[in-house]
Structures are given as structure tokens and as C-alpha cells.
Design a protein around this motif. Structure first.
Motif, PDB file in Angstrom:
ATOM      1  N   VAL A 103       5.402   8.172 -14.040  1.00 36.47           N
ATOM      2  CA  VAL A 103       6.515   9.128 -13.971  1.00 36.47           C
ATOM      3  C   VAL A 103       7.057   9.149 -12.543  1.00 36.47           C
ATOM      4  O   VAL A 103       7.562  10.158 -12.071  1.00 36.47           O
ATOM      5  CB  VAL A 103       6.075  10.542 -14.414  1.00 36.47           C
ATOM      6  N   CYS A 104       6.926   8.010 -11.865  1.00 31.40           N
ATOM      7  CA  CYS A 104       7.438   7.905 -10.500  1.00 31.40           C
ATOM      8  C   CYS A 104       8.958   8.022 -10.490  1.00 31.40           C
ATOM      9  O   CYS A 104       9.638   7.597 -11.430  1.00 31.40           O
ATOM     10  CB  CYS A 104       7.052   6.564  -9.883  1.00 31.40           C
ATOM     11  N   ALA A 105       9.462   8.574  -9.406  1.00 34.99           N
ATOM     12  CA  ALA A 105      10.902   8.516  -9.178  1.00 34.99           C
ATOM     13  C   ALA A 105      11.303   7.049  -9.027  1.00 34.99           C
ATOM     14  O   ALA A 105      10.500   6.214  -8.584  1.00 34.99           O
ATOM     15  CB  ALA A 105      11.260   9.308  -7.928  1.00 34.99           C
ATOM     16  N   PRO A 106      12.528   6.693  -9.406  1.00 34.71           N
ATOM     17  CA  PRO A 106      12.917   5.272  -9.450  1.00 34.71           C
ATOM     18  C   PRO A 106      12.684   4.506  -8.154  1.00 34.71           C
ATOM     19  O   PRO A 106      12.211   3.365  -8.179  1.00 34.71           O
ATOM     20  CB  PRO A 106      14.408   5.336  -9.807  1.00 34.71           C
ATOM     21  N   ARG A 107      12.993   5.114  -7.017  1.00 32.33           N
ATOM     22  CA  ARG A 107      12.862   4.370  -5.763  1.00 32.33           C
ATOM     23  C   ARG A 107      11.410   4.037  -5.465  1.00 32.33           C
ATOM     24  O   ARG A 107      11.077   2.906  -5.092  1.00 32.33           O
ATOM     25  CB  ARG A 107      13.469   5.187  -4.616  1.00 32.33           C
ATOM     26  N   LEU A 108      10.517   5.012  -5.611  1.00 32.17           N
ATOM     27  CA  LEU A 108       9.101   4.742  -5.366  1.00 32.17           C
ATOM     28  C   LEU A 108       8.568   3.756  -6.391  1.00 32.17           C
ATOM     29  O   LEU A 108       7.771   2.870  -6.061  1.00 32.17           O
ATOM     30  CB  LEU A 108       8.302   6.047  -5.409  1.00 32.17           C
ATOM     31  N   ASP A 109       8.998   3.888  -7.627  1.00 28.85           N
ATOM     32  CA  ASP A 109       8.544   2.973  -8.670  1.00 28.85           C
ATOM     33  C   ASP A 109       8.923   1.536  -8.328  1.00 28.85           C
ATOM     34  O   ASP A 109       8.109   0.611  -8.476  1.00 28.85           O
ATOM     35  CB  ASP A 109       9.156   3.383 -10.011  1.00 28.85           C
ATOM     36  N   ALA A 110      10.140   1.342  -7.840  1.00 32.46           N
ATOM     37  CA  ALA A 110      10.584  -0.006  -7.471  1.00 32.46           C
ATOM     38  C   ALA A 110       9.738  -0.565  -6.334  1.00 32.46           C
ATOM     39  O   ALA A 110       9.398  -1.762  -6.321  1.00 32.46           O
ATOM     40  CB  ALA A 110      12.058   0.021  -7.079  1.00 32.46           C
ATOM     41  N   CYS A 111       9.365   0.285  -5.382  1.00 34.55           N
ATOM     42  CA  CYS A 111       8.555  -0.188  -4.255  1.00 34.55           C
ATOM     43  C   CYS A 111       7.123  -0.484  -4.688  1.00 34.55           C
ATOM     44  O   CYS A 111       6.508  -1.448  -4.208  1.00 34.55           O
ATOM     45  CB  CYS A 111       8.579   0.844  -3.133  1.00 34.55           C
ATOM     46  N   LEU A 112       6.576   0.319  -5.582  1.00 32.55           N
ATOM     47  CA  LEU A 112       5.226   0.042  -6.079  1.00 32.55           C
ATOM     48  C   LEU A 112       5.175  -1.288  -6.828  1.00 32.55           C
ATOM     49  O   LEU A 112       4.145  -1.968  -6.832  1.00 32.55           O
ATOM     50  CB  LEU A 112       4.755   1.174  -6.995  1.00 32.55           C
ATOM     51  N   ARG A 113       6.280  -1.662  -7.439  1.00 33.15           N
ATOM     52  CA  ARG A 113       6.319  -2.921  -8.185  1.00 33.15           C
ATOM     53  C   ARG A 113       6.263  -4.139  -7.264  1.00 33.15           C
ATOM     54  O   ARG A 113       6.075  -5.263  -7.737  1.00 33.15           O
ATOM     55  CB  ARG A 113       7.568  -2.973  -9.068  1.00 33.15           C
ATOM     56  N   ARG A 114       6.416  -3.927  -5.978  1.00 35.23           N
ATOM     57  CA  ARG A 114       6.250  -5.034  -5.035  1.00 35.23           C
ATOM     58  C   ARG A 114       4.777  -5.383  -4.837  1.00 35.23           C
ATOM     59  O   ARG A 114       4.459  -6.438  -4.278  1.00 35.23           O
ATOM     60  CB  ARG A 114       6.880  -4.686  -3.688  1.00 35.23           C
ATOM     61  N   LEU A 115       3.905  -4.478  -5.249  1.00 36.01           N
ATOM     62  CA  LEU A 115       2.470  -4.734  -5.190  1.00 36.01           C
ATOM     63  C   LEU A 115       2.009  -5.276  -6.537  1.00 36.01           C
ATOM     64  O   LEU A 115       2.684  -5.116  -7.554  1.00 36.01           O
ATOM     65  CB  LEU A 115       1.712  -3.441  -4.872  1.00 36.01           C
ATOM     66  N   SER A 116       0.838  -5.890  -6.541  1.00 37.13           N
ATOM     67  CA  SER A 116       0.274  -6.308  -7.825  1.00 37.13           C
ATOM     68  C   SER A 116      -0.058  -5.063  -8.636  1.00 37.13           C
ATOM     69  O   SER A 116      -0.290  -3.982  -8.074  1.00 37.13           O
ATOM     70  CB  SER A 116      -0.990  -7.138  -7.601  1.00 37.13           C
ATOM     71  N   PRO A 117      -0.082  -5.158  -9.964  1.00 37.85           N
ATOM     72  CA  PRO A 117      -0.402  -3.977 -10.786  1.00 37.85           C
ATOM     73  C   PRO A 117      -1.728  -3.328 -10.399  1.00 37.85           C
ATOM     74  O   PRO A 117      -1.840  -2.097 -10.370  1.00 37.85           O
ATOM     75  CB  PRO A 117      -0.440  -4.541 -12.209  1.00 37.85           C
ATOM     76  N   GLU A 118      -2.729  -4.155 -10.090  1.00 35.27           N
ATOM     77  CA  GLU A 118      -4.036  -3.616  -9.725  1.00 35.27           C
ATOM     78  C   GLU A 118      -3.961  -2.804  -8.435  1.00 35.27           C
ATOM     79  O   GLU A 118      -4.543  -1.721  -8.322  1.00 35.27           O
ATOM     80  CB  GLU A 118      -5.034  -4.767  -9.556  1.00 35.27           C
ATOM     81  N   ARG A 119      -3.216  -3.310  -7.455  1.00 33.97           N
ATOM     82  CA  ARG A 119      -3.135  -2.629  -6.163  1.00 33.97           C
ATOM     83  C   ARG A 119      -2.258  -1.384  -6.259  1.00 33.97           C
ATOM     84  O   ARG A 119      -2.550  -0.355  -5.633  1.00 33.97           O
ATOM     85  CB  ARG A 119      -2.632  -3.611  -5.105  1.00 33.97           C
ATOM     86  N   ALA A 120      -1.204  -1.455  -7.046  1.00 33.52           N
ATOM     87  CA  ALA A 120      -0.377  -0.264  -7.252  1.00 33.52           C
ATOM     88  C   ALA A 120      -1.179   0.820  -7.969  1.00 33.52           C
ATOM     89  O   ALA A 120      -1.082   2.012  -7.633  1.00 33.52           O
ATOM     90  CB  ALA A 120       0.865  -0.624  -8.058  1.00 33.52           C
ATOM     91  N   GLU A 121      -2.003   0.416  -8.928  1.00 35.28           N
ATOM     92  CA  GLU A 121      -2.806   1.396  -9.660  1.00 35.28           C
ATOM     93  C   GLU A 121      -3.805   2.085  -8.740  1.00 35.28           C
ATOM     94  O   GLU A 121      -4.064   3.288  -8.877  1.00 35.28           O
ATOM     95  CB  GLU A 121      -3.550   0.726 -10.820  1.00 35.28           C
ATOM     96  N   ALA A 122      -4.367   1.354  -7.787  1.00 35.96           N
ATOM     97  CA  ALA A 122      -5.323   1.969  -6.861  1.00 35.96           C
ATOM     98  C   ALA A 122      -4.658   3.087  -6.061  1.00 35.96           C
ATOM     99  O   ALA A 122      -5.233   4.169  -5.882  1.00 35.96           O
ATOM    100  CB  ALA A 122      -5.902   0.908  -5.928  1.00 35.96           C
ATOM    101  N   LEU A 123      -3.442   2.853  -5.588  1.00 34.25           N
ATOM    102  CA  LEU A 123      -2.732   3.899  -4.849  1.00 34.25           C
ATOM    103  C   LEU A 123      -2.398   5.080  -5.757  1.00 34.25           C
ATOM    104  O   LEU A 123      -2.503   6.244  -5.351  1.00 34.25           O
ATOM    105  CB  LEU A 123      -1.448   3.332  -4.238  1.00 34.25           C
TER     106      LEU A 123
END
Length: 290
Positions: A103-123
Motif C-alpha cells: 500500500v505504498c504511495a506511488p513514488r516510494l513504490d517505484a523506488c522500492l522496485r529498483r531493489l530486488s523483491p527480496e531486498r525491498a521486502e526486508a526494508l
């Protein structure tokens, strides 16, 4: 025409005990904060029980918040997260929670997608569930130290995506440390140094506040949820009931006067019975008439 009060100005008035400002702030913010509690706790009954405690904390801490240190809305969301995590940590150990849909806001969601799914999930787990480095490291089979170093790299990538490349390597390190501090990803000794640095280094404190605002966007896509209507009335009674009582009642003068009268009565009775006329260890006065 004067501008409508902002969340910032209302919080400042709440810090002074302004009842009207508190009610207005509650009506504006409660649907969003209740949605945050529902998302983090995953249980409506628990969220309803937590909401009043959250607003009691908001009123108590408003006086200690320094205006201008991050957005007021992000501060409220961060406090809702803190209270929700305290509730979660008191739960009996049970099955591991699956990460809910983003439920991330679009801008943060787009930046998290620059990480691998595993690394984004850890954050996300660090922010949403308050998972510690030990918990996160077991999930990915990495030593905690190595994982924390990787997460700092990820925070650097995230900050650059959100705010542009840092001016220099020192700023990049400070930015990553500020984010790790906020997420509880620093070793104990480094965490203590970071807390001390917040108090004396305004630039570092601003970085921490910026992360607070950025990471609050992890729930920025939530739709508001109206809280139970009886919560506000209960909070008003809990926090401001004394305001409706006369001053002499609030100061406890009735109890004080009654207590003094009772003490005076006991003293007079003791004098009448002669209990206070004779010195300790002395025989009664034989000249006193019977």
C-alpha cells in the motif's frame, strides 16, 4: 480570510491543552491513522482498542515535538506505527505473518522496485513489522552484520531515487545511517551514537526526519477508514473531563476542607479529654479537679 489550520498548527495547540484543536485534529486524522492500525495489526478489534491509546500518546507527546522537524502527518503515522508495534510485540508467539499487499504511495513504490523483491521486502518488514536484524537475517540466511551492511546500501539507493544523488560519500553514509537508525537496524553501540548525534547534529536530525516522512509512505496508499463513532466521546471524557468541573473541585478544595475539619475535631476532642495536656513520662497533675 485566514488560512485553515494545518495539522502542524493544530498539534501546536494540542500541546497547549487546546480541546477544540484536539477534536479537530482527531476528526481530520483518525480515519487515516485507524487505517494504519488496521493494516499493521490485521485485527479490527485490536485496532479499535489501540486507537484511544494512540491519541492519548499524541496529546502527551505533542508538547515535546519540535515543529519543523519533519511533517506533522508523518509524525502521527510514525507514532501510530510505534504503538501498533508495541501491541504486536506483546502478542504470544505464533505463525509468521505474511507481508500484506503493498500500500505504498506511488513514488516510494517505484523506488522500492529498483531493489530486488527480496531486498525491498526486508526494508518493508523492518518498517511494517519492526523486524530486527536477527529476524531478517534468519529469513535470508545471512549474518546480521552482512545483512545490515546490505540494507544500508539499499537505503542509499532508495534515498537517491527519492531525493537525488547525495552531494558526497559522507552525506551518503550519514543518510544511510539515519535510515538504519529509524528502522532499528544499527548495532547497540552505533544506535547509541546515532541517538546522541540526533541531539547535537541538526543536519543528521533532519535526515532522520526526512526518512520518517519517506517511510510513512509505506502506508501512503491506504484508504481512510472511519473509526468507531464512540471513540472521540470516550477520549474527550478521558482527557478533558476536568475542564468541565469548577476550579475549586479540580483543586480538591472540598476534600482539603473536610480533612482539615476532621483533624480539628480530633484535636479538640483530645484537648477536652486531657490527652494532650500532660508531658510524656510525667504523672497527671494532682491539682486538676476531678
Amino acid at each position: 480570510m485566514s488560512a485553515a489550520p494545518t495539522c502542524e498548527t493544530r498539534l501546536a495547540r494540542v500541546a497547549l491543552g487546546d480541546r477544540e484543536a484536539f477534536v479537530a485534529m482527531y476528526r481530520d486524522s483518525a480515519p487515516r491513522l485507524f487505517a494504519v492500525l488496521l493494516h499493521l495489526l490485521g485485527n479490527r478489534a485490536e485496532a479499535e482498542a489501540t486507537l484511544p491509546d494512540l491519541y492519548v500518546e499524541i496529546r502527551a507527546r505533542a508538547a515535546h515535538r519540535r515543529p519543523g522537524r519533519g511533517g506533522a502527518e508523518a509524525w502521527l503515522v510514525a507514532l501510530a506505527r510505534e504503538i501498533a508495534l508495541e501491541r504486536r510485540h506483546r502478542r504470544p508467539a505464533g505463525p509468521e505473518d505474511a507481508l500484506p499487499p503493498s500500500v505504498c504511495a506511488p513514488r516510494l513504490d517505484a523506488c522500492l522496485r529498483r531493489l530486488s523483491p527480496e531486498r525491498a521486502e526486508a526494508l518493508q518488514r523492518a518498517w511494517l513489522w519492526g523486524e530486527t536484524p536477527d529476524q531478517l537475517s534468519r529469513r535470508v540466511a545471512m549474518p546480521p552484520g552482512a545483512l545490515c551492511a546490505r540494507l544500508r546500501d539499499d537505503l542509499t539507493v532508495l534515498a537517491a531515487c527519492l531525493h537525488g544523488a547525495p552531494e558526497n560519500a559522507q552525506t551518503a553514509r550519514a543518510t544511510a545511517m539515519a535510515g538504519a537508525c529509524l528502522l532499528g537496524l544499527l548495532p547497540v553501540d552505533e544506535a547509541e551514537l546515532a541517538e546522541d548525534r540526533i541531539a547535537i547534529d541538526a543536519d543528521f536530525a533532519r535526515l532522520v526526519d526526512r526518512w520518517r516522512t519517506d517511510l510513512a509512505q509505506m502506508v501512503g496508499g491506504l484508504d481512510p477508514v472511519p473509526p468507531p463513532p464512540e471513540v472521540l466521546a470516550a477520549l474527550d471524557l478521558r482527557l478533558f473531563a476536568d475542564r468541565d468541573r469548577p476550579l475549586w473541585q479540580r483543586l480538591g478544595l472540598v476534600q482539603a476542607v473536610l480533612g482539615a475539619a476532621a483533624a480539628a475535631g480530633i484535636l479538640l476532642l483530645a484537648l477536652e479529654l486531657g490527652l494532650l495536656n500532660d508531658s510524656p513520662g510525667q504523672p497527671p497533675d494532682s491539682t486538676r479537679p476531678p
